[in-house]
Design an enzyme around this catalytic site. Structure first.
Site, short mmCIF file in Angstrom:
data_model
loop_
_atom_site.label_atom_id
_atom_site.label_comp_id
_atom_site.label_asym_id
_atom_site.label_seq_id
_atom_site.Cartn_x
_atom_site.Cartn_y
_atom_site.Cartn_z
N CYS A 43 -5.22 22.89 -33.35
CA CYS A 43 -6.46 23.18 -34.08
C CYS A 43 -7.50 23.83 -33.18
O CYS A 43 -7.41 23.75 -31.96
CB CYS A 43 -7.09 21.89 -34.60
SG CYS A 43 -6.16 21.10 -35.90
N CYS A 47 -12.28 21.97 -36.23
CA CYS A 47 -11.45 21.60 -37.38
C CYS A 47 -11.96 20.30 -38.03
O CYS A 47 -12.33 19.35 -37.36
CB CYS A 47 -10.00 21.40 -36.96
SG CYS A 47 -8.95 21.03 -38.39
N CYS A 74 -2.66 24.90 -37.40
CA CYS A 74 -3.17 24.06 -38.49
C CYS A 74 -3.51 24.94 -39.69
O CYS A 74 -4.09 26.02 -39.54
CB CYS A 74 -4.42 23.33 -37.98
SG CYS A 74 -5.38 22.54 -39.27
N CYS A 77 -7.78 24.74 -40.36
CA CYS A 77 -8.80 25.47 -39.58
C CYS A 77 -8.32 26.85 -39.15
O CYS A 77 -9.09 27.63 -38.59
CB CYS A 77 -9.25 24.65 -38.38
SG CYS A 77 -7.94 24.36 -37.17
ZN ZN Z 1 -7.11 22.17 -37.81
#
Ligand code: ZN
Length: 357
Positions: A43, A47, A74, A77
């Protein structure tokens, strides 16, 4: 294996990047990425996903590094997209111009409509990029307009209308906070502004601490006490200077303690006055955590004016509050120390001291 887990957790807890993860600090997006061993996902710092346990976290400098280590991006994000600050820098810069040109400050809802974002989202992005809320930005801009008008000879009523105030009441209610004194006093040269000051010694040499009625307005450092006093008089040419009394000596002692040990923090009110641009830079500097540094370009990007690295450097040099506004934490893009208003050796000493533990 509990010992290893403890060790991993404490490594993460000691890493300054962990603070950005727990704080979901959008201003650090692009600086680094973190991966979570239990989910296999990496991330960006901002995030919104649940904060992982520190022992499961691993830090990376680029998305490629994270993916080479076997982590996937991810979906929430989208760490491969440009960081928030870059995606929105131009939009926020446009909104800033819009606020500056408006006769009356636009409401958050109006700005959100212009930006086609929700008010919640806009507020958050505006603050992440400029360091202040849209409302604070509008107030700071108005106040500098009022200062300009009054300094260039307009009378109080003219200055009030020029800055977009339609009512006396609001203008007078806000002017004290904006100007640090009544508008008429400001116009007559600020002769009523009193500044208490004292010179002391800290680990870095002579230190001058000065305060207006609103708070600490200058912290200056140097080798020579007399030069510091002259610097103060130049910065506040229109004020009356008063030597420090016993109560003020205690403030000085607090500031000296803080300069010698910045981690203690400074629990005294600050009286920060400068242009809107300077205030935005200084606010961004105050958000660099103890023990970290940022480059001039990073600060420029953060306040939504990525091409203003030079102007950022100038705002750092004009900083009246050494250490309290930590301009010593700004370094060249290659990490080199570059200049420091109060001497490069002091900058090095401050950074070394902050890097310890
Ligand atoms: Zn994330």
């Amino acid at each position: 294996m509990p010992k290893q887990t403890t060790q991993l957790a404490s490594d993460t807890l000691r890493d300054s990047r962990w603070l950005a993860v727990t704080g979901r600090d959008a201003t650090r997006d692009g600086d680094f990425y973190y991966a979570v061993k239990t989910t296999g996902v990496y991330c960006r710092p901002s995030c919104g996903a649940r904060t992982p346990r520190p022992e499961n976290v691993q830090f990376f400098t680029t998305p490629d590094d994270a993916e080479q280590a076997g982590f996937r991006a991810c979906k929430r994000c989208r760490p491969r997209q440009a960081p928030l600050t870059e995606q929105y820098a131009e939009l926020i810069a446009d909104l800033c111009r819009h606020i500056e040109q408006a006769d009356t400050p636009p409401s958050l809802a109006q700005l959100a409509e212009l930006a086609q974002l929700s008010t919640f989202h806009l507020h958050r992005i505006f603050k992440a990029i400029t360091g202040i809320t849209p409302k604070a930005y509008a107030t700071a801009h108005r106040s500098s307009k009022v200062r300009q008008q009054l300094s260039s000879g307009s009378n109080v009523t003219e200055a009030m209308y020029a800055a977009g105030y339609n009512s006396n009441g609001r203008f007078y209610a806000e002017s004290d906070q904006m100007l640090g004194m009544k508008p008429a006093a400001f116009r007559s040269g600020g002769t009523k502004m009193q500044i208490h000051f004292a010179v002391g010694e800290c680990s870095l040499g002579a230190i001058l601490v000065a305060a207006s009625e609103r708070g600490i307005c200058a912290i200056l450092m140097g080798d020579d006490a007399q030069m510091l006093i002259e610097d103060l008089q130049n910065r506040f040419a229109k004020a009356d200077f008063v030597g420090g009394d016993t109560a003020f000596e205690q403030w000085v002692a607090q500031v000296v303690g803080f300069v010698d040990m910045p981690k203690l923090g400074l629990n005294l009110p600050l009286d920060i006055s400068g242009s809107v641009f300077q205030q935005r830079v200084w606010q961004a500097l105050r958000e660099i955590p103890v023990g970290s540094t940022a480059s001039y370009s990073e600060i420029a990007r953060q306040i939504g004016q990525p091409k203003s690295a030079r102007a950022v450097a100038q705002a750092c040099a004009a900083n009246p509050l050494a250490v309290a506004i930590p301009c010593h934490r700004v370094v060249r893009n290659d990490g080199g120390l570059s200049g420091y208003r109060w001497g490069i050796e002091r900058k090095r000493a401050l950074l070394e001291c902050e890097a310890k533990t």
